[in-house]
Design an enzyme around this catalytic site. Sequence first.
Site, PDB file in Angstrom:
ATOM      1  N   LYS A 229       1.052  -1.579   0.178  1.00  0.00           N
ATOM      2  CA  LYS A 229      -0.253  -0.080   0.239  1.00  0.00           C
ATOM      3  C   LYS A 229       0.337   1.448   0.080  1.00  0.00           C
ATOM      4  O   LYS A 229       1.024   2.413  -0.104  1.00  0.00           O
ATOM      5  CB  LYS A 229      -1.099   0.202   1.591  1.00  0.00           C
ATOM      6  CG  LYS A 229      -1.686   1.630   1.239  1.00  0.00           C
ATOM      7  CD  LYS A 229      -2.849   1.635   0.237  1.00  0.00           C
ATOM      8  CE  LYS A 229      -3.499   2.464   0.140  1.00  0.00           C
ATOM      9  NZ  LYS A 229      -4.500   3.151  -0.713  1.00  0.00           N
ATOM     10  N   CYS A 287      -2.509  10.957   0.426  1.00  0.00           N
ATOM     11  CA  CYS A 287      -1.869   9.820  -0.176  1.00  0.00           C
ATOM     12  C   CYS A 287      -0.629  10.042   0.003  1.00  0.00           C
ATOM     13  O   CYS A 287       0.088   9.563   0.704  1.00  0.00           O
ATOM     14  CB  CYS A 287      -2.492   9.041  -1.154  1.00  0.00           C
ATOM     15  SG  CYS A 287      -3.901   9.201  -0.613  1.00  0.00           S
TER      16      CYS A 287
HETATM   17  N1  SAJ Z   1      -0.041  15.091  -9.854  1.00  0.00           N
HETATM   18  C1  SAJ Z   1       0.509  15.866 -10.576  1.00  0.00           C
HETATM   19  N2  SAJ Z   1       0.855  14.711 -11.638  1.00  0.00           N
HETATM   20  C2  SAJ Z   1       0.698  13.804 -12.359  1.00  0.00           C
HETATM   21  C3  SAJ Z   1      -0.916  13.355 -11.129  1.00  0.00           C
HETATM   22  C4  SAJ Z   1      -0.906  14.420 -10.245  1.00  0.00           C
HETATM   23  O1  SAJ Z   1       1.581  16.125 -10.787  1.00  0.00           O
HETATM   24  O2  SAJ Z   1       0.226  13.137 -13.483  1.00  0.00           O
HETATM   25  C5  SAJ Z   1      -0.862  15.765  -8.619  1.00  0.00           C
HETATM   26  C6  SAJ Z   1      -2.307  16.143  -8.731  1.00  0.00           C
HETATM   27  O3  SAJ Z   1      -2.010  16.997  -9.451  1.00  0.00           O
HETATM   28  C7  SAJ Z   1      -2.482  16.057  -7.220  1.00  0.00           C
HETATM   29  C8  SAJ Z   1      -1.765  14.967  -6.492  1.00  0.00           C
HETATM   30  O4  SAJ Z   1      -0.939  14.992  -7.324  1.00  0.00           O
HETATM   31  O5  SAJ Z   1      -1.660  17.262  -6.528  1.00  0.00           O
HETATM   32  C9  SAJ Z   1      -2.240  13.978  -6.089  1.00  0.00           C
HETATM   33  O6  SAJ Z   1      -2.958  13.615  -6.852  1.00  0.00           O
HETATM   34  P1  SAJ Z   1      -3.667  11.785  -7.736  1.00  0.00           P
HETATM   35  O7  SAJ Z   1      -3.586  12.073  -8.483  1.00  0.00           O
HETATM   36  O8  SAJ Z   1      -1.986  11.153  -7.142  1.00  0.00           O
HETATM   37  O9  SAJ Z   1      -4.425  11.872  -6.387  1.00  0.00           O
HETATM   38  P2  SAJ Z   1      -4.734  11.764  -4.766  1.00  0.00           P
HETATM   39  O10 SAJ Z   1      -3.275  11.862  -4.232  1.00  0.00           O
HETATM   40  O11 SAJ Z   1      -5.839  11.340  -4.395  1.00  0.00           O
HETATM   41  O12 SAJ Z   1      -4.561   9.660  -4.751  1.00  0.00           O
HETATM   42  C10 SAJ Z   1      -5.457   8.910  -5.294  1.00  0.00           C
HETATM   43  C11 SAJ Z   1      -4.404   7.388  -4.337  1.00  0.00           C
HETATM   44  N3  SAJ Z   1      -5.517   6.921  -3.808  1.00  0.00           N
HETATM   45  C12 SAJ Z   1      -5.595   6.443  -3.484  1.00  0.00           C
HETATM   46  O13 SAJ Z   1      -4.609   6.287  -2.013  1.00  0.00           O
HETATM   47  C13 SAJ Z   1      -6.936   4.932  -2.938  1.00  0.00           C
HETATM   48  C14 SAJ Z   1      -3.576   7.250  -5.315  1.00  0.00           C
HETATM   49  O14 SAJ Z   1      -2.759   5.957  -4.943  1.00  0.00           O
HETATM   50  C15 SAJ Z   1      -3.816   6.488  -6.949  1.00  0.00           C
HETATM   51  O15 SAJ Z   1      -3.258   6.712  -7.860  1.00  0.00           O
HETATM   52  C16 SAJ Z   1      -4.691   8.512  -7.414  1.00  0.00           C
HETATM   53  O16 SAJ Z   1      -5.900   8.332  -6.300  1.00  0.00           O
HETATM   54  C17 SAJ Z   1      -5.230   7.632  -8.563  1.00  0.00           C
HETATM   55  O17 SAJ Z   1      -4.604   7.455  -9.804  1.00  0.00           O
HETATM   56  O18 SAJ Z   1      -6.459   8.382  -9.019  1.00  0.00           O
END
Ligand code: SAJ
Length: 474
Positions: A229, A287
Amino acid sequence: MSKLSEILKKKGPIRKVGVIGMGYVGIPSAVLFAEHFDHVWGFQRASRTSGYKIEMLNNGTSPLKGEEPGLEDLIRKVRSLGSFESTSDFSKIKDVDAITLAIQTPFKDKGELEPDFGALEEGIRQIGKYLDEGILVVLESTITPGTTQGFAADILKEESGLIPGEDFALAHAPERVMVGRLIRNIQEHDRIVGGINKESTGRAVELYTPVLTKGKIIAMDATAAEVTKTAENTFRDLQIAAMNELALYCEAMGINVYDVRTGIDSLKGEGITRAVLYPGAGVGGHCLTKDTYHLERGVKISGSKLDYPADSESLYVLARKINDFMPMHMYNLTSEGFTRAGMKFNDSKIALLGWAFLNNSDDTRNTPSEPYFDMVKKAGARVCVHDPYVPEYGSLTISQDMEECIKGATAIVIFTGHKHYLNLKASALKKLTGCPHPIIIDGRNVIDPDSFIREGFVYKGIGRGDKNQHDISE
Ligand code: SAJ
């Protein structure tokens, strides 16, 4: 046959389940269990701030904000079946066959790698107080590797006098839910299930198998489940950092990172993988900003000697530092923009577009916009923050009127890729600013540089080394 196998055999199949914590993880898992098992107790402290959830759930309504497809129907269904009830009477734990716990463990101080285990410890002690032979205990929170078989097992033994893995089963089954698709995620994601011994793993597999539709069970031991995880989020953070570093290189070398990204992504074929994510103004959320530190702490407290390149810091922690540097990079781009436009921070207004950490969301946890806001305020700028999804943030006023925010601004800085920012018109914005050469900083690649440069803007974009030194149009 081991003592625990004997006990479980005598106890028979799981019929009654308890879930502690009626939050965005506990509620969907409780009502999904209630579809498959005889009875589920949804345990919730009758506290001033969250006790109201008990009555809402027992009236068949969801206390969670935001749309959760299928959740409220499911609550009503299991309430009418009589297979689910929320309660603050934790003594009912002694009557269940399995109890799950999903309480988060945020970090007090990343520097010291010290998470705040307070709430988790209280929940585990509650279970220990009422624990009986043959009960399965499952931790669903994201926790430091080693917690289930160490910290949690010790507390349960201390409170109950029972031996983990002999008198009762203990496992970790990390949640992988995203708000807006809680039910679907639990049913369709593969479920990692890890016990402190094989009997515990087997009993946890029995608990989770019935709720899965597309998802499969992936069984392992408890610490491997904790590492899975934390590492799955560490790897996402690492992949984002790899793109952020490439964006900084492309800026320095005068090329467009998005051309390079398209090029790299074109390499396909069996066995060839390139997880090219997107560079941006930073990484926020609950996360990715903490799970790397749980993984690092796990290897640190494991006590075993780690063989690693001498005097080299962890690649994963370096990735965190690169991602946490991006708001500073946005500040540096803004500062370069001011210099080119012959302006100064301390007699300027900045329109900061986007406070949520995620596009088209109201979630502001660990938002990268905040460190940037603090830096430009310190440099003397007046700042108007706009976010159509975020009505307020502590004492900070957040405008819902983008035009008002941009009026008279010297610089427009885009931090979140909300859909409201995808069709900004250069001529309209120029007029609103009243500036001959306003500055625009694009942190999420949502605007077309040329249309703003033609209008006389000073443009800076993350990864846009091909545009960031453009001539200023009169
Ligand atoms: N981000 C970037 N570039 C990217 C993707 C994201 O800068 O290519 C930034 C986003 O702007 C944000 C941060 O990273 O500020 C996090 O974005 P995220 O899409 O990872 O969203 P989270 O933080 O909600 O991550 C969740 C996590 N899900 C769980 O813990 C169940 C992560 O494991 C998932 O991979 C992610 O969602 C997902 O894929 O949607």
